[in-house]
Design an enzyme around this catalytic site. Structure first.
Site, PDB file in Angstrom:
ATOM      1  N   LYS A  55      78.572 -25.609  16.971  1.00  0.00           N
ATOM      2  CA  LYS A  55      78.546 -26.987  16.005  1.00  0.00           C
ATOM      3  C   LYS A  55      79.221 -28.114  16.770  1.00  0.00           C
ATOM      4  O   LYS A  55      80.085 -28.019  17.720  1.00  0.00           O
ATOM      5  CB  LYS A  55      79.456 -26.626  14.852  1.00  0.00           C
ATOM      6  CG  LYS A  55      79.382 -27.654  13.714  1.00  0.00           C
ATOM      7  CD  LYS A  55      80.286 -27.288  12.613  1.00  0.00           C
ATOM      8  CE  LYS A  55      80.245 -28.387  11.501  1.00  0.00           C
ATOM      9  NZ  LYS A  55      81.062 -28.048  10.385  1.00  0.00           N
ATOM     10  N   SER A  69      78.945 -28.462   6.040  1.00  0.00           N
ATOM     11  CA  SER A  69      78.709 -29.263   6.935  1.00  0.00           C
ATOM     12  C   SER A  69      77.898 -28.666   8.347  1.00  0.00           C
ATOM     13  O   SER A  69      77.633 -29.359   9.152  1.00  0.00           O
ATOM     14  CB  SER A  69      79.662 -30.449   7.502  1.00  0.00           C
ATOM     15  OG  SER A  69      80.720 -29.582   7.983  1.00  0.00           O
ATOM     16  N   SER A 108      82.544 -25.330   4.531  1.00  0.00           N
ATOM     17  CA  SER A 108      81.247 -25.865   5.608  1.00  0.00           C
ATOM     18  C   SER A 108      80.863 -24.744   6.343  1.00  0.00           C
ATOM     19  O   SER A 108      79.791 -25.014   7.027  1.00  0.00           O
ATOM     20  CB  SER A 108      81.696 -27.008   6.266  1.00  0.00           C
ATOM     21  OG  SER A 108      82.101 -27.977   5.603  1.00  0.00           O
TER      22      SER A 108
END
Lengths: 94, 491
Positions: free
Chosen positions: B78, B153, B177
């Site tokens: 990420k 996210s 997330s």
């Protein structure tokens, strides 16, 4: 809580943000709605017993030892403006 | 079998046995990522560097220099995790060309184990979002139906794993997330106990809740990667060692699993049915499933957003364009500061900064921030009470399946309320895992969430491994195509 333009404008100044008129309108509307949804906290049975305790216990502390840090070139490599030794920013002192 | 359908552990085994090479694997991933590029899961991959790294790792594997079961396995990271020489943008214009001068601790650990850092996945800007739509690089699309969001996210990480474009990925979880996009994309993802994984090199959103976690196609894969990245880091004061994440026990016999009725009823009927079906599966394996009570779940959403935004308003104060990141020029320092932040930060990020500034401001601090801190304590105690008579808590991961792109973005209250099932876990610092529990009649994934007491990740993996041994939901994957026609394939 009504997040009017004056309040949002003050918050923007505190946060070092400039909002356009459109942004101001959207933020005022959204934050008013969000804060309204947060009123649920007002009904909680809160008293001194529920005051913030130490939630996370500290891990063991490490020895205060000098360690190698980054070299100047590594730190400056991402700078928007530099003279090779320092970060260059707009003048702060007249 | 198509190599892209391997689990991460199976791939590691195949590489060790010489059944395939790291280069073959990365070539296959390259083709797959190009074919699925419309999902917009990736921000940065340097394929030349990947090939060089693959060749080096292959040599080490052949010489027997790497003992990790995941040696040679590529992993997507990420884009809020620092990677030396690879940009870390947090999907924000503010960090467009920021190249970290160091690797995050988790990256150091994965490189030592011989994993291949493939590249950086798309995400909500600065991890603020629940849909994958706030990225400066455009929204990520759900591989099950590209008209729908993947969740956020950790949107790119989840979508890429689901689309079989990567074997595994790292995500981060501050309010759900990892778990929520795992649910919306039909994969497995774990948010570890707070402190289990070092946050050194994780670009901060809300420091008292942020955690790096693992996302993959199975609990076993998530566990294997977590075992590499977890452990106390002397340079992260909040990290700590804990109980092993591996359990000696197998199965769920006599484990007591509690379902909070209020959280079940807050979900759509099809999701409720998936939860009840999963409860039956656990019961058939000898677990004791019962109703339990978990108080203050609605208050948890309010407390979370007050505390997270307060912390974010402080953490994002560093984005001034002076030392790194993008800068908007201006004559005076103050103008340059304000214009940089206003032009480079996205709308959702700015809104959360403003909310955070408000709850910390004098005249409002007691009514909001202090109340939220006190509420956090109540929520933590509510979990402790629930765990007095059960080993694990079972809930939906989200109240709905993935919404359509554009449906939630203009309605922040609706978006925030959709985190109902996840935020309490972060406030309490507990570990929680999401795993696939089936598909709805419109072929959208439903994720099941299990929550454990502090540092009891082993129990989570023990339960989900048992579940995935007798079910095949986690083996289902979408036939990814742009036209939204879909078939479900099983590995």
């Amino acid at each position: 809580m009504n997040m009017n333009h004056e309040l949002v404008s003050n918050l923007a100044q505190l946060s070092a943000l400039e909002l356009s008129e459109n942004e101001m309108a959207a933020v005022s509307k959204n934050l008013t709605a969000v804060l309204e949804s947060m009123e649920i906290l007002q009904s909680l049975p809160l008293d001194d017993e529920n005051d913030r305790e130490t939630f996370f216990s500290a891990a063991e502390l490490r020895q205060d030892e000098v360690r190698l840090s980054f070299c100047r070139e590594d730190i400056l490599q991402n700078a928007p403006q530099t003279d090779g030794s320092y970060f260059i920013i707009p003048k702060t002192i007249k | 079998m198509n190599i892209l359908n391997y689990s991460a552990l199976d791939l590691g085994n195949a590489l060790k046995k010489g059944l395939c090479s790291v280069l073959e694997v990365t070539d296959a991933l390259h083709q797959r990522l190009e074919a699925t590029s419309f999902l917009n899961t990736v921000i940065t991959i340097d394929w030349d560097q990947v090939q060089k790294d693959a060749a080096l790792l292959q040599e080490k594997i052949e010489k027997g220099m790497l003992s990790s079961p995941l040696a040679g396995v590529p992993v997507l990271i990420k884009d809020n995790i620092c990677t030396r020489f690879i940009p870390a943008t947090c999907a924000s214009k503010a960090l467009l060309n920021f190249i970290p001068p160091y690797d995050a601790y988790v990256i150091e650990k994965m490189k030592t184990a011989g994993m291949l850092i493939l590249g950086k996945s798309n995400m909500d800007e600065f991890a603020m979002g629940s849909t994958g739509e706030t990225s400066f690089f455009g929204p990520v699309k759900n591989p099950w139906n590209p008209l729908y969001v993947p969740g956020g996210s950790s949107s790119g990480s989840a979508a890429a794993v689901a689309a079989r474009s990567v074997f595994c990925a790292l995500g981060t979880d501050t309010g759900g997330s990892i778990r929520q996009p795992a649910s919306h994309c039909g994969i497995t993802g774990i948010k570890p106990s707070y402190g289990r994984v070092s946050r050194r090199g994780l670009i901060a959103y809300a420091s008292s809740m942020d955690q790096i976690g693992t996302m993959a196609r199975s609990a076993l894969d998530c566990q294997a990667i977590l075992s590499i990245i977890c452990g106390q880091d002397k340079l992260d004061f909040t990290s700590r060692n804990g109980k092993s994440i591996f359990s000696k026990a197998k199965g769920v016999r006599d484990l007591v699993i509690g379902i909070p009725e209020n959280l079940l009823q807050a979900a759509q009927p099809e999701i409720q049915q998936c939860i009840l079906n999963s409860a039956q599966i656990f019961t058939s394996m000898g677990a004791v499933v019962k109703w339990t009570k978990l108080s203050y779940t609605r208050e948890a959403v309010a407390a979370y957003y007050i505390l997270a935004c307060a912390e974010a308003s402080s953490n994002l104060g560093r984005y001034d364009g002076w030392k790194y990141g993008e800068r908007t020029p201006a004559v005076t320092l103050n103008k340059q500061l304000c214009r940089t932040r206003s032009e480079k930060l996205g709308a959702e990020v700015k809104q959360r900064i403003l909310l955070g500034s408000f709850v910390l401001s004098s005249g409002h601090f007691d009514d909001y921030y202090r109340k939220a801190e006190k509420a956090r304590n109540l929520i933590r105690k509510a979990f402790q009470e629930a765990f007095e008579d059960c080993n694990l808590i079972l809930t939906p991961t989200a109240p709905t399946t993935a919404p359509k792109i554009g449906e939630m973005l203009q309605e922040p209250v609706k978006m925030y309320q959709s985190d109902l099932h996840t935020v309490g876990v972060n406030l309490a610092g507990l570990p929680a895992i999401c795993f696939p529990g089936g598909l709805t009649h419109s072929y959208m994934p439903v994720g099941i969430q299990l929550i454990a007491p502090d540092m009891e990740e082993a129990l989570l993996f023990q339960a989900v491994e048992a579940f995935q041994n007798v079910s095949d939901f986690h083996l289902q994957s979408p036939e990814v195509n742009q036209s939204c026609s879909y078939n479900v394939s099983s590995d």
